[in-house]
Motif scaffolding. Structure first.
Motif, mmCIF file in Angstrom:
data_model
loop_
_atom_site.group_PDB
_atom_site.id
_atom_site.type_symbol
_atom_site.label_atom_id
_atom_site.label_comp_id
_atom_site.label_asym_id
_atom_site.label_seq_id
_atom_site.Cartn_x
_atom_site.Cartn_y
_atom_site.Cartn_z
ATOM 1 N N UNK A 1 0.817 -1.209 0.000
ATOM 2 C CA UNK A 1 0.000 0.000 0.000
ATOM 3 C C UNK A 1 0.855 1.265 0.000
ATOM 4 N N UNK A 2 2.068 1.169 0.493
ATOM 5 C CA UNK A 2 2.938 2.349 0.558
ATOM 6 C C UNK A 2 3.181 2.964 -0.818
ATOM 7 N N UNK A 3 3.069 2.154 -1.863
ATOM 8 C CA UNK A 3 3.333 2.651 -3.214
ATOM 9 C C UNK A 3 2.071 3.015 -3.981
ATOM 10 N N UNK A 4 0.929 3.042 -3.316
ATOM 11 C CA UNK A 4 -0.322 3.439 -3.971
ATOM 12 C C UNK A 4 -0.483 4.959 -3.850
ATOM 13 N N UNK A 5 -0.653 5.624 -4.991
ATOM 14 C CA UNK A 5 -0.876 7.072 -4.993
ATOM 15 C C UNK A 5 -2.350 7.422 -4.919
ATOM 16 N N UNK A 6 -3.194 6.529 -5.432
ATOM 17 C CA UNK A 6 -4.617 6.798 -5.545
ATOM 18 C C UNK A 6 -5.382 5.488 -5.450
ATOM 19 N N UNK A 7 -6.471 5.517 -4.688
ATOM 20 C CA UNK A 7 -7.437 4.411 -4.675
ATOM 21 C C UNK A 7 -8.778 4.994 -5.097
ATOM 22 N N UNK A 8 -9.507 4.254 -5.945
ATOM 23 C CA UNK A 8 -10.817 4.698 -6.429
ATOM 24 C C UNK A 8 -11.828 3.601 -6.121
ATOM 25 N N UNK A 9 -12.947 3.990 -5.557
ATOM 26 C CA UNK A 9 -14.059 3.058 -5.342
ATOM 27 C C UNK A 9 -15.279 3.586 -6.077
ATOM 28 N N UNK A 10 -15.980 2.675 -6.757
ATOM 29 C CA UNK A 10 -17.236 2.984 -7.430
ATOM 30 C C UNK A 10 -18.335 2.355 -6.581
ATOM 31 N N UNK A 11 -19.222 3.185 -6.084
ATOM 32 C CA UNK A 11 -20.268 2.694 -5.188
ATOM 33 C C UNK A 11 -21.203 1.732 -5.902
ATOM 34 N N UNK A 12 -21.675 0.763 -5.148
ATOM 35 C CA UNK A 12 -22.750 -0.119 -5.596
ATOM 36 C C UNK A 12 -23.731 -0.209 -4.439
ATOM 37 N N UNK A 13 -24.943 -0.690 -4.672
ATOM 38 C CA UNK A 13 -25.925 -0.744 -3.578
ATOM 39 C C UNK A 13 -25.426 -1.527 -2.360
ATOM 40 N N UNK A 14 -24.542 -2.499 -2.569
ATOM 41 C CA UNK A 14 -24.073 -3.307 -1.442
ATOM 42 C C UNK A 14 -22.742 -2.837 -0.866
ATOM 43 N N UNK A 15 -22.142 -1.790 -1.438
ATOM 44 C CA UNK A 15 -20.821 -1.360 -0.955
ATOM 45 C C UNK A 15 -20.779 0.070 -0.436
ATOM 46 N N UNK A 16 -21.888 0.778 -0.437
ATOM 47 C CA UNK A 16 -21.867 2.211 -0.134
ATOM 48 C C UNK A 16 -21.234 2.524 1.218
ATOM 49 N N UNK A 17 -21.723 1.920 2.287
ATOM 50 C CA UNK A 17 -21.170 2.216 3.619
ATOM 51 C C UNK A 17 -19.701 1.808 3.686
ATOM 52 N N UNK A 18 -19.399 0.633 3.185
ATOM 53 C CA UNK A 18 -18.024 0.120 3.233
ATOM 54 C C UNK A 18 -17.077 1.061 2.478
ATOM 55 N N UNK A 19 -17.480 1.518 1.287
ATOM 56 C CA UNK A 19 -16.606 2.384 0.493
ATOM 57 C C UNK A 19 -16.470 3.786 1.083
ATOM 58 N N UNK A 20 -17.570 4.328 1.595
ATOM 59 C CA UNK A 20 -17.541 5.702 2.120
ATOM 60 C C UNK A 20 -16.910 5.805 3.507
ATOM 61 N N UNK A 21 -16.990 4.757 4.303
ATOM 62 C CA UNK A 21 -16.512 4.857 5.687
ATOM 63 C C UNK A 21 -15.393 3.863 5.990
ATOM 64 N N UNK A 22 -15.685 2.574 5.897
ATOM 65 C CA UNK A 22 -14.679 1.574 6.276
ATOM 66 C C UNK A 22 -13.413 1.687 5.437
ATOM 67 N N UNK A 23 -13.547 1.637 4.130
ATOM 68 C CA UNK A 23 -12.365 1.681 3.272
ATOM 69 C C UNK A 23 -11.678 3.041 3.336
ATOM 70 N N UNK A 24 -12.455 4.099 3.442
ATOM 71 C CA UNK A 24 -11.841 5.431 3.552
ATOM 72 C C UNK A 24 -10.914 5.483 4.761
#
Length: 192
Positions: free
Chosen positions: A97-120
């Motif tokens: 992960x140290x070499x990642x400059x950018x992460x992008x998540x595309x929301x889906x009905x089953x991933x919204x909370x996880x992408x907006x909060x947990x993964x952030x």
């Protein structure tokens, strides 16, 4: 006939447990929870379009990829929908992960909370400098760009449903109205 694999039962997973999974099973590990995503074709098409937009000005020492595991810690090995990493990790998975400059998540009905909060929180804690969340779940698609702030948490930099232009991680433009129209075209039924 292929038989679906039976996954070991665990209430809490770590990266050490991932070796028990079938080698060809796509998975994510987020806060000790094992997630086996099943994206739609429209979701994946959007990821490809974002990858192509990021590739236009991508410096030679970086590359952009889709659905690539990033090792963060014992309880987290997420798979961002799109990620920008150092080219030296082109044949490695998971990537550090140290070499990642950018992460992008595309929301889906089953991933919204996880992408907006947990993964952030996971990405911010790991030091991923820029995080985009693309929301295609409404009539007009939006993109929110977050940058890592001095307190080690993401701060919203931009939120738009129009042409998105940024310099992070390099000069990128994403035409959200065009992506909205593309999505509508893909979802249109004959006679609509």
């Amino acid at each position: 006939m292929t038989v679906a694999p039976i996954l070991p039962e665990r209430s809490e997973w770590t990266v050490d447990d991932l070796g028990d999974l079938p080698k060809d099973l796509p998975y994510e590990l987020v806060n000790g929870r094992l997630i086996v995503p099943s994206p739609t074709a429209v979701h994946q098409d959007l990821c490809v379009e974002l990858l192509l937009a990021l590739r236009v000005n991508c410096p030679a020492d970086y590359l952009v990829s889709i659905d690539l595991s990033m090792r963060i810690d014992r309880r987290n090995e997420p798979r961002p929908d799109v990620v920008a990493i150092r080219r030296e990790h082109a044949d490695r998975s998971p990537v550090p992960v140290e070499d990642a400059l950018l992460a992008v998540e595309v929301l889906s009905p089953t991933s919204t909370f996880r992408d907006l909060y947990d993964k952030a929180k996971v990405y911010a804690h790991a030091g991923v400098r820029t995080y985009w969340v693309v929301d295609p779940l409404h009539e007009r698609m939006t993109l929110t760009e977050y940058a890592l702030g001095p307190a080690g948490e993401y701060e919203a930099v931009t939120h738009t449903e129009d042409l998105f232009v940024t310099e992070r991680p390099w000069k990128v433009s994403v035409d959200l109205p065009a992506l909205t129209a593309r999505r509508a075209g893909l979802l249109a039924r004959d006679g609509d």
